[in-house]
Design a protein around this motif. Structure first.
Motif, PDB file in Angstrom:
ATOM      1  N   ALA A   1       0.805  -1.215   0.000  1.00 49.63           N
ATOM      2  CA  ALA A   1       0.000   0.000   0.000  1.00 49.63           C
ATOM      3  C   ALA A   1       0.835   1.262   0.000  1.00 49.63           C
ATOM      4  CB  ALA A   1      -0.930  -0.006   1.212  1.00 49.63           C
ATOM      5  N   ALA A   2       2.051   1.201   0.525  1.00 49.48           N
ATOM      6  CA  ALA A   2       2.884   2.397   0.641  1.00 49.48           C
ATOM      7  C   ALA A   2       3.760   2.639  -0.579  1.00 49.48           C
ATOM      8  CB  ALA A   2       3.760   2.294   1.886  1.00 49.48           C
TER       9      ALA A   2
ATOM     10  N   ARG B   1      -5.193   7.071  -6.802  1.00 49.88           N
ATOM     11  CA  ARG B   1      -4.517   6.109  -5.930  1.00 49.88           C
ATOM     12  C   ARG B   1      -3.370   6.776  -5.208  1.00 49.88           C
ATOM     13  NH1 ARG B   1       0.697   3.566  -4.823  1.00 49.88           N
ATOM     14  NH2 ARG B   1       0.174   1.616  -3.763  1.00 49.88           N
ATOM     15  N   GLU B   2      -2.634   7.634  -5.904  1.00 48.32           N
ATOM     16  CA  GLU B   2      -1.508   8.314  -5.273  1.00 48.32           C
ATOM     17  C   GLU B   2      -1.976   9.323  -4.224  1.00 48.32           C
ATOM     18  OE1 GLU B   2       1.891   7.638  -5.569  1.00 48.32           O
ATOM     19  OE2 GLU B   2       0.827   5.881  -6.311  1.00 48.32           O
TER      20      GLU B   2
ATOM     21  N   ARG C   1      -2.706   7.188  -1.238  1.00 49.87           N
ATOM     22  CA  ARG C   1      -1.463   6.725  -0.611  1.00 49.87           C
ATOM     23  C   ARG C   1      -0.777   7.872   0.131  1.00 49.87           C
ATOM     24  NH1 ARG C   1       3.643   7.367  -1.334  1.00 49.87           N
ATOM     25  NH2 ARG C   1       3.313   8.591  -3.245  1.00 49.87           N
TER      26      ARG C   1
ATOM     27  N   ARG D   1      -5.663   1.357   4.086  1.00 51.23           N
ATOM     28  CA  ARG D   1      -4.291   1.875   4.168  1.00 51.23           C
ATOM     29  C   ARG D   1      -3.930   2.336   5.576  1.00 51.23           C
ATOM     30  NH1 ARG D   1      -2.898   2.215  -1.134  1.00 51.23           N
ATOM     31  NH2 ARG D   1      -4.675   2.528  -2.525  1.00 51.23           N
TER      32      ARG D   1
END
Length: 614
Positions: free
Chosen positions: A95-96, A120-121, A124, A603
């Motif tokens: 996830a990271a 998504r970024e 994150r 996350r």
């Protein structure tokens, strides 16, 4: 017979926007061998963002489109395998990990979501930023020495439990705090008293008073927050609190965009990870309204060692734009890996003496349609009016008392002495709708209102001078709603303004400025995208309150209806509430959650991933 490809079926069914379809077509042009299922998934990932989701779940795509049973959906397992094998789809190891910048899509199997890479970024980066803030605890609290002051600020509750005091105690020990609760549960009062404790803590340690920012997603929400904090602080010296402590605290608020520092013609801000905010404490109200990109940028701009306090009502609608951020954070708040703490305030309810809203709001929040309808029909709630057979208070032949009273309010805007007075008057009443289009949609209602005003000849320089809606789209007295962000103008999605003639007789568009008596003027032709705002969607009304609210529900059930939408709408009212809608539509709405796909909870340590809002 050859089956219709999913992308074509979605396009011909009208399920996709032109932008969604264009993304899929661009991938096809770059690689004609791209499977149709991947192209369709790319289009649906784009559509999902437009509908407020962070990503798209191939296991349950039906929630994105109307009449989903008529479409040739692939089997979920096969679809996911094709995505994972595609050249266009990144599959990060954890996830990271930053995803491959050369691939526009990202598949993550744990939450089961396909993302547009940018979103998504954002997700994150937001999770990483919250962990960073939580990993830098503030200086020692000195709680024993602060105990007498804490006792004066937070007298023990009658039931022996004071969650406001608990919130303050947690904020002294932790850098990341969530304070949640419904209207009137004391979120901003708690924060005002917490800030006094932080100032006292700094004085005790021989440090300067903390640099504090009060912010909210919209200008109106920031004004409301600042006003509540001012009122709470002004009452403290009379309760024996040191006036010099109170005097060191902020009493003005700002929008998040102004706090971060907009850059003209750029989605970036002056304050970011490389140039963090110059504050020790950042307090943000109306966190449910903050979308995923903005929250990610805010969190990255909070410096190491600073406190971030998020206030919000978890039962309100999520943000207009992508991401149900508050819900995602709250889902993880009980997990061991979560980097912060949460306190939920329950006692009390802010309401005017003339509006007894708490029982109805509780029934709506809980999805109890039988109780909600009984309260609406019973007439026991003062200043709450139910109109089950009234589709539109503006229509009807002959004298219509509701229509005349509403028109009188809008005529008064054009007759105001100044733009500032007109803006203040505008906040007294608003029509709220569930949808933008359709017979009960905001656009239809606004057009009808403008026609009625033109017929009355009331909207001119000073009543009846030929400057009504028929003469100009930007007529004197027209309420405006900004629908896209303009960093150059410092006007943002959801901002409310009014067209009003200036001293030279020219119609200008006026929006709130730094103070209520100094609105900013723009030439109407220079404005970013905007609509009329006599009626507006419930989504756009978040962060605002009005003396009188009319909630106009559609004649038939729609998947946009939810208990969160109804709850958000009715809690915008301060003094009077009108609900126009059938019992069947209200029951359907209260039986549905405003659910969104998000991997943020996962996350942050959530043990399992479900639709945020379920």
């Amino acid at each position: 017979m050859t089956a219709t490809p999913l992308l074509d079926a979605l396009w011909h069914a009208g399920a996709l926007r032109t932008l969604d379809h264009a993304l899929a077509q661009s991938l096809r042009r770059l690689d004609p061998d791209t499977p149709d299922a991947v192209l369709a998934a790319a289009a649906l990932a784009s559509l999902a963002v437009a509908q407020g989701h962070a990503g798209f779940d191939p296991a349950s795509p039906q929630g994105l489109v109307d009449n989903p049973r008529d479409l040739p959906w692939p089997a979920a397992d096969a679809w996911q395998r094709q995505l994972a094998a595609s050249r266009w789809v990144a599959t990060p190891g954890d996830a990271a990990e930053t995803s491959d910048a050369g691939r526009p899509l990202v598949w993550e199997g744990a939450p089961g979501l396909l993302y547009l890479r940018r979103y998504r970024e954002y997700e994150r980066r937001l999770a990483a930023g919250l962990r960073r803030i939580g990993a830098h605890p503030p200086a020692a609290a000195g709680s024993d020495a602060l105990a007498p002051l804490t006792a004066r600020l937070f007298p023990q509750a009658a039931d022996g439990e004071d969650r406001q005091a608990a919130a303050a105690a947690l904020a002294l020990r932790h850098a990341l705090l969530l304070v949640t609760g419904g209207p009137g549960t004391g979120k901003t009062t708690t924060i005002a008293r917490l800030l006094v404790l932080l100032a006292a803590q700094a004085r005790q340690a021989g440090r300067a008073a903390p640099r504090i920012a009060l912010a909210a997603p919209t200008g109106r929400a920031a004004e409301r927050m600042a006003e509540s904090v001012r009122n709470a602080l002004q009452a403290l010296p009379a309760q024996g609190i040191d006036a010099t402590l109170v005097g060191a605290l902020p009493t003005t608020g700002t929008t998040l965009h102004r706090l971060l520092g907009t850059i003209p013609d750029s989605p970036r801000f002056r304050h970011d990870a490389d140039n963090p905010l110059p504050h020790d404490v950042v307090v943000v109200d109306e966190a449910s309204m903050i979308d995923l990109p903005l929250m990610a940028k805010l969190v990255e701009a909070v410096p190491d060692g600073a406190r971030l306090v998020l206030l919000g009502d978890p039962d309100q609608l999520p943000s207009v734009e992508a991401g149900d951020v508050l819900s995602g954070i709250l889902r993880a708040a009980g997990a061991d890996a979560f980097p912060g703490r949460r306190v939920h305030l329950q006692r009390g309810w802010r309401q005017h003496d003339a509006l007894q809203l708490a029982p109805l709001a509780a029934a709506v929040r809980d999805g109890d349609s039988a109780a909600a309808l009984a309260l609406l029909r019973g007439g026991t709630l003062s200043s709450v009016h139910f109109h089950p057979g009234l589709a539109d208070p503006l229509q009807g032949r002959g004298p219509q008392p509701h229509r005349e009273r509403l028109l009188a309010h809008w005529r008064a805007l054009a007759a105001a002495d100044s733009p500032a007075q007109a803006l203040a008057l505008a906040a007294h009443l608003r029509l709220l709708t569930a949808v933008r289009d359709g017979p009960q949609g905001a656009r239809t209602l606004n057009a009808r209102i403008e026609t009625l005003l033109a017929q009355s000849g009331s909207h001119g320089p000073r009543r009846g001078a030929g400057y009504g809606p028929a003469a100009s789209p930007h007529f004197h007295g027209r309420l405006l709603l900004i629908t896209e962000n303009s960093y150059r103008h410092r006007l943002f999605n959801g901002d409310i303004g009014i067209c009003f003639r200036d001293a030279d007789g020219s119609v200008m568009a006026w929006f709130p400025g730094d103070t209520p008596d100094a609105p900013r003027a723009f030439h109407p032709a220079a404005l970013p995208a905007h609509d009329s705002a006599f009626a507006m969607t419930v989504h756009k009304a978040q962060g605002s309150e009005f003396d009188e609210v009319w909630l106009l529900l559609p004649a038939h059930d729609s998947r946009v209806l939810s208990r969160e939408l109804v709850y958000t709408a009715i809690t915008r009212a301060r003094r009077e509430l009108h609900v126009a809608g059938s019992a069947e539509v209200i029951a359907a709405a209260l039986g549905r959650h405003a659910s969104r796909w998000s991997g943020l909870g996962w996350r942050l340590g959530e043990s399992h991933v479900v639709l945020d809002g379920d």
